[in-house]
Design an enzyme around this catalytic site. Sequence first.
Site, PDB file in Angstrom:
ATOM      1  N   GLY A  67      24.944 -30.938  -7.405  1.00 14.75           N
ATOM      2  CA  GLY A  67      24.238 -31.627  -6.326  1.00 14.75           C
ATOM      3  C   GLY A  67      22.758 -31.769  -6.614  1.00 14.75           C
ATOM      4  O   GLY A  67      22.167 -32.847  -6.417  1.00 14.75           O
ATOM      5  N   HIS A  68      22.124 -30.694  -7.101  1.00 10.10           N
ATOM      6  CA  HIS A  68      20.702 -30.763  -7.441  1.00 10.10           C
ATOM      7  C   HIS A  68      20.464 -31.731  -8.598  1.00 10.10           C
ATOM      8  O   HIS A  68      19.499 -32.508  -8.595  1.00 10.10           O
ATOM      9  CB  HIS A  68      20.196 -29.376  -7.848  1.00 10.10           C
ATOM     10  CG  HIS A  68      20.288 -28.344  -6.773  1.00 10.10           C
ATOM     11  ND1 HIS A  68      21.249 -27.355  -6.785  1.00 10.10           N
ATOM     12  CD2 HIS A  68      19.549 -28.136  -5.658  1.00 10.10           C
ATOM     13  CE1 HIS A  68      21.092 -26.580  -5.730  1.00 10.10           C
ATOM     14  NE2 HIS A  68      20.075 -27.029  -5.023  1.00 10.10           N
ATOM     15  N   GLN A 107      11.527 -19.298   5.367  1.00 13.30           N
ATOM     16  CA  GLN A 107      12.649 -19.965   6.025  1.00 13.30           C
ATOM     17  C   GLN A 107      13.874 -19.063   6.142  1.00 13.30           C
ATOM     18  O   GLN A 107      14.922 -19.514   6.581  1.00 13.30           O
ATOM     19  CB  GLN A 107      13.001 -21.270   5.308  1.00 13.30           C
ATOM     20  CG  GLN A 107      13.578 -21.128   3.924  1.00 13.30           C
ATOM     21  CD  GLN A 107      13.672 -22.472   3.209  1.00 13.30           C
ATOM     22  OE1 GLN A 107      12.666 -23.081   2.854  1.00 13.30           O
ATOM     23  NE2 GLN A 107      14.900 -22.951   3.008  1.00 13.30           N
ATOM     24  N   VAL A 132      27.063 -34.297  -2.647  1.00 15.32           N
ATOM     25  CA  VAL A 132      27.965 -34.190  -3.794  1.00 15.32           C
ATOM     26  C   VAL A 132      29.040 -33.164  -3.457  1.00 15.32           C
ATOM     27  O   VAL A 132      28.732 -32.080  -2.931  1.00 15.32           O
ATOM     28  CB  VAL A 132      27.201 -33.779  -5.063  1.00 15.32           C
ATOM     29  CG1 VAL A 132      28.157 -33.630  -6.241  1.00 15.32           C
ATOM     30  CG2 VAL A 132      26.120 -34.806  -5.383  1.00 15.32           C
ATOM     31  N   SER A 135      27.328 -26.269  -2.730  1.00 14.58           N
ATOM     32  CA  SER A 135      26.291 -25.419  -2.154  1.00 14.58           C
ATOM     33  C   SER A 135      26.148 -24.168  -3.010  1.00 14.58           C
ATOM     34  O   SER A 135      27.138 -23.662  -3.554  1.00 14.58           O
ATOM     35  CB  SER A 135      26.647 -25.026  -0.713  1.00 14.58           C
ATOM     36  OG  SER A 135      25.753 -24.033  -0.227  1.00 14.58           O
ATOM     37  N   SER A 136      24.918 -23.669  -3.093  1.00 16.64           N
ATOM     38  CA  SER A 136      24.700 -22.412  -3.812  1.00 16.64           C
ATOM     39  C   SER A 136      25.462 -21.274  -3.164  1.00 16.64           C
ATOM     40  O   SER A 136      25.818 -20.290  -3.823  1.00 16.64           O
ATOM     41  CB  SER A 136      23.201 -22.095  -3.847  1.00 16.64           C
ATOM     42  OG  SER A 136      22.485 -23.119  -4.486  1.00 16.64           O
TER      43      SER A 136
END
Length: 285
Positions: A36-37, A61, A180, A189-190
């Site tokens: 995705g990145h 965050q 993605v 996702s991580s």
Amino acid sequence: MQTAHSLDVLRTNVSKLRSGGARIGLVPTMGALHEGHLTLVRRALEECDAVVASIFVNPTQFGPNEDLDAYPRQLAQDAAMLESEGCALLWAPEASEMYPDGFVTNIAVTGVSEGLCGADRPGHFDGVATVVNKLFNQVLPDMAFFGEKDFQQLAVIRSMARDLNLSLPHVHSIIGVPTVREADGLAMSSRNRYLSKANRQAAAILPRAMKSAIAAIEAGSDVASCLTQLEGALIEAGFDSVDYAVLADATSLKALERLGGKPARLLVAARIGGTRLIDNMAVSS
């Protein structure tokens, strides 16, 4: 690819890129990179001459009970991936560089940051807005690229850019890139790496259940009933809980009881095996 760990080195390298007339695209990340990145980097290279990627696990965050310490850090591996994609410059500061002693400024974007993930993670989007604003000021990119998987985050950043009259990049050059997905539809996702094998298999129901709900809503079914069925399907598949399943206006993120002719989005957050997964999909009005 050059790597900068200090602001002076970053600005020197950005100036070199800009002196050659390069149009600069920024891809902000927290590392632990996946396809995705890399898709963001490729899209940035389509639109710009040079890409600056940032890797910074932003402490502001994360809430007190969240996974800041456990968040995966693999700078050398991530840097190699970025270089292989043609990234020109990596900005990888320490927390002390981003938030030096005496740092007291906070950016709060109300409205779009409230509800959804903002309700469960108080202060999260303040941290996002503040660090992204700093990244924009540090790099001064012509364009910036974010994944649509974090749709509320994208809305917060666009609102911040509009309200603060940011010119580099301005709101229309903050680009959302489609999510993605893995072969079974789960959004990359991580945090997917935290899932056990059984939970990873069960998690694949999330995008399928969302698509079923969207098809029913677009066909005219009652929105509330569709969302209830979606939540039930997730629990039946093995999810522990559903934080939210909301049909929302795609710009304001205000919840909708019915489609009204404007772009809409189905947004879901659910927990399985201690991992919180989020996803969203467009809904045609």
